[in-house]
Design an enzyme around this catalytic site. Structure first.
Site, PDB file in Angstrom:
ATOM      1  CG  ASP A 281      -2.142   0.933   0.971  1.00 55.95           C
ATOM      2  OD1 ASP A 281      -2.110   1.727  -0.001  1.00 55.95           O
ATOM      3  OD2 ASP A 281      -3.102   0.893   1.758  1.00 55.95           O
TER       4      ASP A 281
HETATM    5  C1  NOJ Z   1      -3.866   4.157   0.258  1.00 56.44           C
HETATM    6  C2  NOJ Z   1      -5.068   3.294   0.428  1.00 56.44           C
HETATM    7  O1  NOJ Z   1      -4.977   2.580   1.643  1.00 56.44           O
HETATM    8  C3  NOJ Z   1      -5.300   2.313  -0.718  1.00 56.44           C
HETATM    9  O2  NOJ Z   1      -6.543   1.692  -0.533  1.00 56.44           O
HETATM   10  C4  NOJ Z   1      -5.227   3.023  -2.036  1.00 56.44           C
HETATM   11  O3  NOJ Z   1      -5.472   2.120  -3.089  1.00 56.44           O
HETATM   12  C5  NOJ Z   1      -3.848   3.661  -2.160  1.00 56.44           C
HETATM   13  N1  NOJ Z   1      -3.686   4.644  -1.088  1.00 56.44           N
HETATM   14  C6  NOJ Z   1      -3.625   4.325  -3.528  1.00 56.44           C
HETATM   15  O4  NOJ Z   1      -4.371   5.473  -3.628  1.00 56.44           O
END
Ligand code: NOJ
Length: 755
Positions: A281
């Site tokens: 993530d």
């Molecule tokens: C953080 C988030 O937790 C995740 O769900 C998301 O896909 C990513 N950022 C990218 O934006």
């Protein structure tokens, strides 16, 4: 573009219409320098490719060298054909092997046509419709050049304080697994014709169980709880063919998921056979240093790559750590090669070596976004997602002869898409006022009060500028006037339609909160209007279950609409005026008061359940009932369906046979209706104490007025297994309650015995 193709040897070998063969991919890999390989494992955001002078912008902030920006193998949230083409052309030109980039994005519940939030669409209990919605989102996003969706988000959530409950399918692992399958299949269905998206399920694993519902907090779960309640949806996504997985930002039992070898390699890859690409993530690899799990970038790179993470999203760790690890022989190059190979294989599977823009084109962008058919699909899903919580004296549906007014901060407001609809515009969204005007052309409308009157609170949401906050919070005097105007028009009406709820950024990522009640100013508006003794229909726009005990007696009907998306206003009006019969059923338990959270239906029995005796020493609160205000599975329709004669074809069965369950339904009302028939079990005695109720199947059926219907379910032993505290799946002989019915409470029960 032609020139890059010609520069690309691998491309030339096979000719333009062919994807590469496995051995060609291997030879491409072996001809790449270490830096190029590492580049394939780096994902950067769009700002790295949009600024002329990178050195004073994103590069400095992230601490990554310009060389690695050139070599980056993928990017996130760059959308639009022109943009994608510009970035793709530039990157392919500067990279030694002219390898196309992957374009990934958060297409969570729609791209331009927005569907209701996922918590809403699980309330539809209609996986087929959700599959179509995801197919449609993939069609739109691929037209704009997106290739991978960071979806589905399939974290099971039992705590409404967590803001990301908005993106989830609620508290049930079985239901979430069913929707995981429909979302993955919907996204990936049209990949072969470049009108689909790669599904990247997330967040592996158990992010939804953050302690206290506080965003990015730790997760601590027994293995039986983890395997039984949190892992099944991810497994379902793997079984449905999802090509990518994203890790979680959190720790699970003390280990950051992004560096958890047991989770990523032993469970996901080896036990479940996942051979797609695993991405971290956002900055989660670097954050394992802050967690106190790695010393520095090099250590973090070693731990994450060894655990199984292929791509480092938006952190400098792989760029700064991997090269040294390989040259110092601390990390086997084979590990890097396997990760790079998986990335190249995905690119090749998508056909990017033959067409680096995938399904994007200006023509498709012009013709496939927000079409009437897509809007219609969004409207149907919104209608099926809405849950009628209360309908005293058949206050709904409305009748055109009633004199109506429309009041509330959501009365004439287009912000109905919710936080994760990041590619959409609210100007494309139908407001409640617009929807209702189709039935009552000149309905008097007043806002009555603001959504929130607390500037500090709005500032804390972190998205709104000072000016936006100023525009949102009226002066004391204006607010008084707004209330007076609302009261004045309501005095002349028979029925008040009152639209209240949460502000967009109150739910979604980093939207955890402790107070689930409506804000004071909205409650004050309800109080003042209820003094007029008119019929009040409350519409709630929200991204999570709210605690409504303090207001339910003041209104006649409550329709819970979530953030309903592009066609929200039309869908709401269709239900209010009886053109659609509401059929949504809750997929999360609704608390009476916030402090009841976490609250979920499939809890374990205690030794002293509240209903076992009166008095002090039972499992209860002294100041509030412990049960939910509205249980999991609850939801009303216009009219009522009776359940009778729950029967099984036998009492005793063996592990290789099945049991047939039947139940009779009768629609006693004057409305054609749709019913969600829910089947639960309770394993009465087991090695690990089992939930009081567990959903194992459901059927959504239509019944004409007066119609009777017999519903059949088949139960096999595979639905009766549970997980022990070492994560082993077990099937134990014994007696099981079979529970069937509606609304969480009106349930019929019988028993069966597994020999
Ligand atoms: C953080 C988030 O937790 C995740 O769900 C998301 O896909 C990513 N950022 C990218 O934006």
């Amino acid at each position: 573009m032609q020139q890059f193709y010609q520069k690309n040897d691998y491309y030339k070998v096979e000719g333009r219409k062919q994807t590469l063969k496995e051995e060609q991919l291997c030879s491409l890999l072996s001809s790449m320098s270490l830096k190029e390989k590492i580049g394939q494992l780096i994902q950067l955001s769009g700002d790295f490719f949009s600024t002329a002078n990178l050195s004073i912008g994103p590069i400095k902030k992230l601490g990554i060298s310009p060389e690695f920006v050139k070599l980056a193998g993928s990017t996130l949230n760059v959308v639009g054909f022109e943009n994608i083409k510009r970035v793709q052309d530039k990157q392919m030109e500067v990279q030694p092997h002219h390898i196309p980039m992957l374009f990934m994005s958060d297409v969570i519940y729609g791209y331009k046509t927005i569907f209701p939030i996922p918590l809403g669409f699980s309330s539809s209990w209609n996986p087929d419709l959700v599959e179509k919605a995801f197919e449609c989102a993939a069609d739109e996003a691929s037209a704009s050049g997106v290739q991978v969706a960071f979806a589905p988000m399939i974290d099971v959530v039992r705590d409404a304080r967590w803001g990301r409950v908005l993106e989830s399918l609620g508290e049930d692992p079985f239901l979430t697994s069913i929707f995981a399958k429909s979302m993955v299949e919907g996204l990936q269905k049209n990949l072969p014709c470049k009108k689909g998206l790669v599904a990247c399920f997330k967040h592996f694993a158990a992010y939804g169980a953050v302690e206290g519902g506080r965003e990015y907090n730790s997760v601590d779960l027994s293995l039986s709880n983890l395997f039984q309640n949190y892992l099944p949806p991810y497994k379902a996504a793997v079984e449905s063919g999802a090509k990518m997985a994203m890790t979680s930002l959190t720790t699970l039992n003390g280990v950051p998921s992004t560096a958890d070898k047991w989770l990523l390699t032993d469970i996901l890859r080896k036990k479940w056979g996942f051979n797609g690409v695993i991405i971290s993530d956002y900055a989660s690899i670097q954050e394992i240093i802050k967690h106190g799990f790695a010393e520095d970038n090099e250590d973090a790179a070693f731990k994450s790559l060894s655990a199984g993470v292929d791509i480092d999203m938006k952190s400098p760790v792989y760029a700064s750590g991997l090269e040294k690890l390989i040259t110092n022989r601390k990390l086997d190059i084979k590990k890097v090669d396997s990760a790079v190979f998986r990335v190249l294989r995905l690119k090749n599977d998508l056909g990017l070596f033959e067409n680096p823009y995938f399904g994007a084109s200006t023509t498709r962008e012009k013709t496939s976004l927000l079409t009437p058919q897509k809007r219609e699909l969004s409207r149907s899903l919104a209608e099926e997602s809405m849950v009628l919580l209360k309908n005293e004296n058949n206050a709904l549906p409305l009748n055109n002869k009633e004199k109506m007014v429309l009041i509330g901060p959501y009365a004439d407001n287009h912000a109905l898409n919710g936080m994760w609809a990041i590619h959409s515009s609210k100007k494309d969204t139908i407001s409640i006022h617009q929807g209702i005007k189709r039935f009552v052309a000149d309905i008097p409308t007043e806002k009555g009060t603001d959504l929130r009157r607390d500037s500090k609170f709005l500032e804390n949401l972190g998205f709104l500028s000072e000016q936006e906050i100023k525009n949102m919070v009226s002066s004391e005097e204006e607010n008084r006037n707004n209330l007076m105007k609302a009261i004045k028009i309501s005095q002349k009406a028979d029925t008040i339609i009152l639209a209240l709820g949460e502000e967009t950024y109150e739910a979604g990522e980093a939207g955890s909160k402790t107070k689930l009640e409506l804000p004071k100013n909205q409650i004050h508006l309800i109080d003042e209007l209820s003094k007029l003794r008119k019929k009040i229909i409350l519409i709630i726009i929200a991204g999570r279950p709210l605690a409504l005990e303090n207001i339910i007696d003041k209104v006649d009907a409550i329709l819970y609409c979530w953030f309903p998306g592009s066609e929200g206003g039309n869908a709401i009006a269709n239900i209010l005026f009886g053109f659609k019969n509401p059929s949504g059923r809750l997929t999360m338990s609704y608390p009476r008061v916030s402090a009841q959270e976490p609250l979920y239906y499939n809890h374990l029995s205690t030794g002293r359940p509240q209903n076992s005796s009166k008095g002090r020493f039972v499992s209860k609160y002294i100041d509030s009932p412990a049960d939910p205000l509205y249980p999991f599975g609850y939801g009303l329709s216009y009219g009522f369906v009776n359940y009778t004669e729950l029967k099984t074809d036998k009492y005793v069965f063996t592990k290789d046979s099945t049991i047939n369950v039947t139940v009779k339904l009768k629609n006693n009302s004057d409305f054609d209706t749709t019913e969600v028939v829910q089947l639960y079990i309770h394993d009465k005695v087991a090695e690990v104490v089992q939930p009081v109720q567990r959903l194992i199947d459901f059927k959504k059926v239509k019944l004409k007025r007066g119609q009777e219907l017999t519903i059949h379910f088949n139960i096999s032993s595979s639905q009766l297994t549970f997980f022990d505290n070492r994560g082993n799946e077990k099937l134990e002989p014994g007696v099981f309650d079979i529970i069937c019915g509606t609304n969480g409470k009106q349930l019929l029960t019988t028993t069966i015995r597994l020999k």
